[in-house]
Design a protein around this motif. Structure first.
Motif, PDB file in Angstrom:
ATOM      1  N   VAL A 156      13.197  34.706  -9.245  1.00 13.36           N
ATOM      2  CA  VAL A 156      13.262  33.317  -8.808  1.00 13.36           C
ATOM      3  C   VAL A 156      13.937  32.483  -9.903  1.00 13.36           C
ATOM      4  O   VAL A 156      13.693  32.688 -11.093  1.00 13.36           O
ATOM      5  CB  VAL A 156      11.845  32.773  -8.481  1.00 13.36           C
ATOM      6  N   HIS A 157      14.787  31.602  -9.456  1.00 14.04           N
ATOM      7  CA  HIS A 157      15.485  30.678 -10.369  1.00 14.04           C
ATOM      8  C   HIS A 157      15.056  29.266 -10.017  1.00 14.04           C
ATOM      9  O   HIS A 157      15.178  28.821  -8.861  1.00 14.04           O
ATOM     10  CB  HIS A 157      17.006  30.809 -10.221  1.00 14.04           C
ATOM     11  N   LEU A 158      14.539  28.535 -11.012  1.00 14.86           N
ATOM     12  CA  LEU A 158      14.052  27.186 -10.788  1.00 14.86           C
ATOM     13  C   LEU A 158      14.764  26.214 -11.725  1.00 14.86           C
ATOM     14  O   LEU A 158      15.042  26.537 -12.880  1.00 14.86           O
ATOM     15  CB  LEU A 158      12.535  27.085 -11.039  1.00 14.86           C
ATOM     16  N   GLU A 159      15.012  25.025 -11.202  1.00 18.33           N
ATOM     17  CA  GLU A 159      15.477  23.908 -12.023  1.00 18.33           C
ATOM     18  C   GLU A 159      14.291  22.987 -12.225  1.00 18.33           C
ATOM     19  O   GLU A 159      13.611  22.600 -11.264  1.00 18.33           O
ATOM     20  CB  GLU A 159      16.632  23.193 -11.340  1.00 18.33           C
ATOM     21  N   LEU A 160      14.024  22.643 -13.468  1.00 18.04           N
ATOM     22  CA  LEU A 160      12.794  21.935 -13.816  1.00 18.04           C
ATOM     23  C   LEU A 160      13.102  20.592 -14.470  1.00 18.04           C
ATOM     24  O   LEU A 160      14.051  20.463 -15.246  1.00 18.04           O
ATOM     25  CB  LEU A 160      11.963  22.782 -14.792  1.00 18.04           C
ATOM     26  N   LEU A 161      12.258  19.620 -14.153  1.00 20.02           N
ATOM     27  CA  LEU A 161      12.316  18.357 -14.875  1.00 20.02           C
ATOM     28  C   LEU A 161      11.607  18.497 -16.218  1.00 20.02           C
ATOM     29  O   LEU A 161      12.015  17.895 -17.207  1.00 20.02           O
ATOM     30  CB  LEU A 161      11.663  17.246 -14.047  1.00 20.02           C
ATOM     31  N   HIS A 162      10.540  19.327 -16.226  1.00 18.85           N
ATOM     32  CA  HIS A 162       9.807  19.605 -17.469  1.00 18.85           C
ATOM     33  C   HIS A 162       9.045  20.921 -17.272  1.00 18.85           C
ATOM     34  O   HIS A 162       9.008  21.493 -16.166  1.00 18.85           O
ATOM     35  CB  HIS A 162       8.851  18.462 -17.823  1.00 18.85           C
ATOM     36  N   GLU A 163       8.423  21.410 -18.354  1.00 17.92           N
ATOM     37  CA  GLU A 163       7.784  22.717 -18.312  1.00 17.92           C
ATOM     38  C   GLU A 163       6.638  22.794 -17.309  1.00 17.92           C
ATOM     39  O   GLU A 163       6.385  23.844 -16.713  1.00 17.92           O
ATOM     40  CB  GLU A 163       7.254  23.100 -19.702  1.00 17.92           C
ATOM     41  N   MET A 164       5.939  21.674 -17.091  1.00 15.31           N
ATOM     42  CA  MET A 164       4.784  21.696 -16.210  1.00 15.31           C
ATOM     43  C   MET A 164       5.152  22.025 -14.775  1.00 15.31           C
ATOM     44  O   MET A 164       4.313  22.518 -14.007  1.00 15.31           O
ATOM     45  CB  MET A 164       4.044  20.352 -16.273  1.00 15.31           C
ATOM     46  N   ASP A 165       6.415  21.750 -14.378  1.00 16.30           N
ATOM     47  CA  ASP A 165       6.832  22.122 -13.032  1.00 16.30           C
ATOM     48  C   ASP A 165       6.693  23.625 -12.819  1.00 16.30           C
ATOM     49  O   ASP A 165       6.263  24.072 -11.749  1.00 16.30           O
ATOM     50  CB  ASP A 165       8.284  21.697 -12.791  1.00 16.30           C
ATOM     51  N   PHE A 167       4.635  25.708 -14.497  1.00 17.51           N
ATOM     52  CA  PHE A 167       3.219  26.071 -14.512  1.00 17.51           C
ATOM     53  C   PHE A 167       2.536  25.698 -13.191  1.00 17.51           C
ATOM     54  O   PHE A 167       1.710  26.454 -12.674  1.00 17.51           O
ATOM     55  CB  PHE A 167       2.519  25.386 -15.688  1.00 17.51           C
ATOM     56  N   HIS A 168       2.894  24.537 -12.658  1.00 20.48           N
ATOM     57  CA  HIS A 168       2.321  24.133 -11.372  1.00 20.48           C
ATOM     58  C   HIS A 168       2.787  25.076 -10.261  1.00 20.48           C
ATOM     59  O   HIS A 168       1.989  25.431  -9.381  1.00 20.48           O
ATOM     60  CB  HIS A 168       2.732  22.692 -11.044  1.00 20.48           C
ATOM     61  N   GLY A 171       0.909  28.365 -10.674  1.00 24.17           N
ATOM     62  CA  GLY A 171      -0.511  28.189 -10.378  1.00 24.17           C
ATOM     63  C   GLY A 171      -0.778  28.045  -8.900  1.00 24.17           C
ATOM     64  O   GLY A 171      -1.718  28.642  -8.364  1.00 24.17           O
ATOM     65  N   ASP A 172       0.046  27.240  -8.205  1.00 24.44           N
ATOM     66  CA  ASP A 172      -0.128  27.082  -6.761  1.00 24.44           C
ATOM     67  C   ASP A 172       0.203  28.379  -6.031  1.00 24.44           C
ATOM     68  O   ASP A 172      -0.469  28.737  -5.043  1.00 24.44           O
ATOM     69  CB  ASP A 172       0.767  25.954  -6.245  1.00 24.44           C
ATOM     70  N   LEU A 173       1.210  29.087  -6.513  1.00 28.81           N
ATOM     71  CA  LEU A 173       1.601  30.323  -5.859  1.00 28.81           C
ATOM     72  C   LEU A 173       0.513  31.387  -5.994  1.00 28.81           C
ATOM     73  O   LEU A 173       0.323  32.212  -5.102  1.00 28.81           O
ATOM     74  CB  LEU A 173       2.917  30.831  -6.468  1.00 28.81           C
ATOM     75  N   ARG A 174      -0.235  31.337  -7.084  1.00 32.79           N
ATOM     76  CA  ARG A 174      -1.293  32.335  -7.302  1.00 32.79           C
ATOM     77  C   ARG A 174      -2.439  32.152  -6.320  1.00 32.79           C
ATOM     78  O   ARG A 174      -3.220  33.086  -6.092  1.00 32.79           O
ATOM     79  CB  ARG A 174      -1.797  32.229  -8.742  1.00 32.79           C
ATOM     80  N   GLN A 175      -2.565  30.955  -5.743  1.00 29.62           N
ATOM     81  CA  GLN A 175      -3.593  30.743  -4.735  1.00 29.62           C
ATOM     82  C   GLN A 175      -3.189  31.327  -3.377  1.00 29.62           C
ATOM     83  O   GLN A 175      -4.032  31.443  -2.478  1.00 29.62           O
ATOM     84  CB  GLN A 175      -3.867  29.244  -4.574  1.00 29.62           C
ATOM     85  N   ARG A 176      -1.930  31.688  -3.229  1.00 30.26           N
ATOM     86  CA  ARG A 176      -1.433  32.208  -1.957  1.00 30.26           C
ATOM     87  C   ARG A 176      -1.246  33.721  -1.970  1.00 30.26           C
ATOM     88  O   ARG A 176      -0.915  34.299  -0.934  1.00 30.26           O
ATOM     89  CB  ARG A 176      -0.089  31.546  -1.621  1.00 30.26           C
ATOM     90  N   GLY A 177      -1.415  34.342  -3.121  1.00 31.05           N
ATOM     91  CA  GLY A 177      -1.208  35.782  -3.198  1.00 31.05           C
ATOM     92  C   GLY A 177      -1.521  36.286  -4.593  1.00 31.05           C
ATOM     93  O   GLY A 177      -1.886  35.526  -5.486  1.00 31.05           O
TER      94      GLY A 177
END
Length: 223
Positions: A156-165, A167-168, A171-177
């Motif tokens: 996966v390739h992500l463009e981020l505004l900051h590092e927390m994007d 981590f979020h 973290g959210d993806l871990r709740q789905r699988g």
């Protein structure tokens, strides 16, 4: 002949007058008692042999009964231990099945989860690619029974505004699988600018989506 007859006539009375031994002449007096003793002895011997045989048979039956009792006790203890394990691990099992870890792979749910997280977190555009599922070997030995651990690698390739994007997102993806992060590299974006929504960082991560495939799915030829 006359001489022989005379000798026989003289010897006969002499022979008839010889007394018999006492143990022969007196046997008639104890014959009934001897017969009774002999029969009683034989009956006693038969009773002893029969009792010994029955005793050995009873001991064997006792050993079989003790072995059966011990096996039943061990089975009871094993069943109680399994019940305890079910009470302890059933909530975790149900949660893992809800998250798609136990069962067959469902990529559509992953795709939908990524889309929902991106919209909810207002993340910048991201791209990803999922490879075909393969048997997955863990670093340590894990008892999975008849189930087989399988994994699908996703880059996966992500463009981020900051590092927390990032981590979020994880973290959210871990709740789905259930997945492992193989590697993740964060770099400063080459086109970083002063625009409010300009990406300041980029992240390239490799994830391994894991599923514990049941025996029925394996027999049906899950790939």
């Amino acid at each position: 002949m006359d001489a022989l007859n005379r000798i026989s006539a003289i010897a006969a009375p002499a022979a008839a007058g010889v007394p018999l031994p006492y143990w022969i002449s007196g046997f008639a007096l104890i014959r009934a008692a001897a017969i009774t003793f002999t029969v009683t002895t034989l009956v006693a011997i038969a009773a002893v042999v029969t009792s010994y045989w029955k005793l050995q048979h009873a001991r064997q039956d006792e050993l079989v009964a003790l072995a059966t009792r011990d096996a039943a006790r061990q089975s009871f203890v094993h069943v109680e231990a399994e019940k305890q394990d079910i009470r302890v691990y059933q909530p975790l099992f149900l949660d893992l099945r809800r998250r798609g870890f136990v069962g067959t792979e469902n990529r559509l749910e992953w795709v939908e989860a990524i889309r929902q997280i991106q919209e909810t977190r207002r993340l910048l555009p991201l791209t990803y690619q999922i490879e075909p599922q393969q048997p997955y070997k863990l670093a340590g030995k894990v008892a999975t029974g008849d189930y087989m651990m399988r994994g699908s690698r996703m880059t996966v390739h992500l463009e981020l505004l900051h590092e927390m994007d990032l981590f979020h997102f994880l973290g959210d993806l871990r709740q789905r699988g259930v997945f492992t992060v193989q590697d993740c590299a964060i770099r400063r974006a080459a086109s970083a600018g002063n625009a409010p929504l300009a990406p300041g960082l980029t992240a390239d991560c490799t994830l391994n989506w894991l599923t514990l495939t049941p025996p029925a799915a394996l027999r049906q030829g899950v790939r």
